[in-house]
Scaffold this motif. Sequence first.
Motif, short mmCIF file in Angstrom:
data_model
loop_
_atom_site.label_atom_id
_atom_site.label_comp_id
_atom_site.label_asym_id
_atom_site.label_seq_id
_atom_site.Cartn_x
_atom_site.Cartn_y
_atom_site.Cartn_z
N ILE A 162 -67.59 98.25 26.12
CA ILE A 162 -68.50 97.82 25.06
C ILE A 162 -68.88 96.37 25.26
O ILE A 162 -68.03 95.49 25.37
CB ILE A 162 -67.85 98.01 23.67
N LYS A 163 -70.15 96.14 25.30
CA LYS A 163 -70.66 94.78 25.39
C LYS A 163 -70.84 94.24 23.97
O LYS A 163 -71.19 94.96 23.06
CB LYS A 163 -72.02 94.75 26.10
N SER A 164 -70.59 92.97 23.83
CA SER A 164 -70.79 92.33 22.53
C SER A 164 -71.57 91.04 22.72
O SER A 164 -71.55 90.44 23.79
CB SER A 164 -69.45 92.05 21.84
N GLY A 165 -72.22 90.64 21.68
CA GLY A 165 -72.99 89.42 21.75
C GLY A 165 -73.07 88.75 20.39
O GLY A 165 -72.86 89.38 19.35
N VAL A 198 -69.59 101.34 34.57
CA VAL A 198 -68.62 100.50 33.86
C VAL A 198 -67.80 101.35 32.88
O VAL A 198 -66.59 101.14 32.73
CB VAL A 198 -69.35 99.36 33.11
N ARG A 199 -68.47 102.32 32.24
CA ARG A 199 -67.73 103.19 31.31
C ARG A 199 -66.70 104.03 32.05
O ARG A 199 -65.60 104.27 31.55
CB ARG A 199 -68.71 104.09 30.54
N ALA A 246 -71.80 99.71 27.76
CA ALA A 246 -72.14 99.28 29.11
C ALA A 246 -72.68 100.47 29.89
O ALA A 246 -72.72 101.60 29.40
CB ALA A 246 -70.91 98.70 29.80
N PHE A 265 -73.13 95.01 19.23
CA PHE A 265 -72.37 95.72 20.26
C PHE A 265 -73.27 96.75 20.91
O PHE A 265 -74.15 97.32 20.27
CB PHE A 265 -71.15 96.42 19.64
N GLU A 266 -72.97 97.04 22.20
CA GLU A 266 -73.68 98.12 22.90
C GLU A 266 -72.81 98.59 24.05
O GLU A 266 -71.97 97.86 24.58
CB GLU A 266 -75.03 97.63 23.42
N ARG A 298 -63.32 86.76 29.06
CA ARG A 298 -64.60 87.00 29.74
C ARG A 298 -65.78 86.95 28.76
O ARG A 298 -66.91 86.65 29.16
CB ARG A 298 -64.60 88.36 30.44
N ARG A 299 -65.50 87.24 27.49
CA ARG A 299 -66.56 87.26 26.49
C ARG A 299 -66.88 85.85 25.96
O ARG A 299 -67.91 85.67 25.31
CB ARG A 299 -66.17 88.15 25.31
#
Length: 709
Positions: free
Chosen positions: A62-65, A10-11, A6, A3-4, A197-198
């Motif tokens: 929060i971006k996730s990958g 975006v925040r 954005a 996670f990171e 979207r993820r």
Amino acid sequence: MHFELAGKKVRLLAAAVTAFIIIFVAVNRNLYLDPELELDYGALLFVLSMLGGVAAGLFIAIKSGVDEKHKKLVNTIMFFIMPIFSMQMVECFNGNFIWNFSVKTGLANYMIYLVFYLICYLISGRYHLTGLIVNIFLFVWSLVNYFVELFRGTPFVPMDILSIRTGLSVSDGYTYSLSWNIILGTIIFLLIYLINRRIVNIRPEKMKFKVLTRCGAAAYLAAVLISFFFTEFSTNTGYKPDFWNQARGYHNTGSFFNFCLNTKYLVVGKPTGYDASLVADYVDSTLEDYGVDPDSDVSTNILTGENNYTASADGKKPNIIFIMNESFADLGNLGDLETNEDYMPFIHNLTENTIKGYLSMPVFGAGTSNSEFEALTGNTMAFLPSGCNVYQSYIKKETPSIVSALETLGYSRTAYHPYYGSGWNRELVYPLLGFTDFISLEDFVDQNTLDTYQQNGDVEEYEALLAQQYPGESILLRRFVSDSYDYRMVEDMYENRDTSQPFFIFNVTMQNHGGYSVAYRNFDQQIKITNMSTFYPQAERYLSLVKESDSAFQELVEYFSNVDEPTIICMFGDHFPSIEDEFYEELLGTSLDELTTEQEQLRYATPFVIWANYDIPEAEVDNISANYLSTLLMQTAGLPMTQYNKYLAVLYQSLPVINTIGYIDSEGSYYERGSSTPYDQILNEYNCIEYNALLDKTDRDDSLFYLEE
């Protein structure tokens, strides 16, 4: 998985979305926490809606990958979890939660939702696009179902799709307001979108996996759809539409699931053992079993059960005024209802030269044309798909009715409805039933006035324009033509009739049409409920409208009391109104989901009156359904009857009520539609006869349904 955060912009967007949802929910907290709502989970749902705003912000900020090693597995798992979120979104609009379902019901719902996911996946080959398309569709469907049930009291069923045009024509009479269902359902939809979207599109790289993926999805679809539509698997496992109470079925076992269950009943198949050559035998044998000679002019008196009815010996043909009164019902027939004054004093006290009682109808809250179909033709909706509209779907050719019988007897034949002629496809259907004239709103109100009203919906301007064009006339009550003005037009048509023919008119009124949530300056509400635990504004407004209908009917009767020509007036209500569910529950003393069969039938029984300005038998009838009304009317008028009418007069002696929710026999026993009864053979024969009259395109036996010239 990692996670990171954005970027800053975006925040900020995430914070704005979270703040908006939290503030919006807080401002509308009464939709969750109002004690009058009796919402069991009100506080919990309020908190969940707040948390939904926070969750939406986190999903944005929060971006996730997922690492490449687990990417396919994680995204595939998410794809198969998504239908569960979709289920909860849909059920939220239905005031329901998936944790209330049994494991079996939850699994059955999941299997149907997955069908739509896999169909879309087979077409697109993309996880992300599938989730987007399916959930937009389900969100729109949920909104439609929510408002349809809110306005008419019954949920959205597949056949309603054919009635969209008519529904839209009256939709501006209802009020649209927020509810917790809409707020929470929309929040869940937003969360589904953000989760979707993820999800990364996973495409098999090797041909064999591509084939396996497609074949596996296709095999699942084939297995579910074949077992669903072409076998009795769903019925045998306990899942079929709740024909008694569709709203109860939607709530107990899933709204979209039940919508799909109803699609199985869209196609009208031939009845068991149907053979056109046997239909006349069914009629003859039924008459003979009751002691009636099929070849004689004598038939069964529908009210007494005696085989002594013959057409009037003097050959007189009374004028007949046949009125279906929009949303006309006697709410006091459901339970102990006290009001400041009688809301139906004239009809309640009318006895001289009067046959009256309660008529079991095929619909509740809406579906006017199905009621008139039964009353005009002698056919029943019980053998047709649940929620269908006959005028839209099945009347494509000349169809026998009381109108065609009166045509043979030389009557004039006018249909009159003071609203738009296109509603329910009447412009095309009425000529096929035998009417020669159809007078609608467009025939007596200037088209420019109608166009102006349709464009802006301003009732006061509409009324002012009508006052300019028709000085001295009071046409509207609320936004519809009043019963009083409607009946004055009937009187005018009678006075300007072709005197060489006996007069027949079928009049569908409009005054009492829903909705009932808005007050109007041109409507003085007179009725107040005095024995209920809370204030029910829609019920009081509706009862005040019924009082106006009663007064207008009194004016019509008084007018024809002074007419020398023998005249019969038959007036009946088409269905109960869609007003507060809580009112019905308090009056009936139980939840609408827990009604007994007797209580459910009561909600479908509207008043009917047959009055004449000369001597006719007087009677009160508690149990009779609309399919028998034209036969009763023909007998009251002393007119010759078709073989079909004679058959119905005999059938009434065994099954006085046959409607879309079940049957009541002459002993007072109740049976649910679709259940096994001692009358299965009789009902199947009736089904065959009706199929021959309505749907057999090549082999209809006209001798049964038309009078000889």
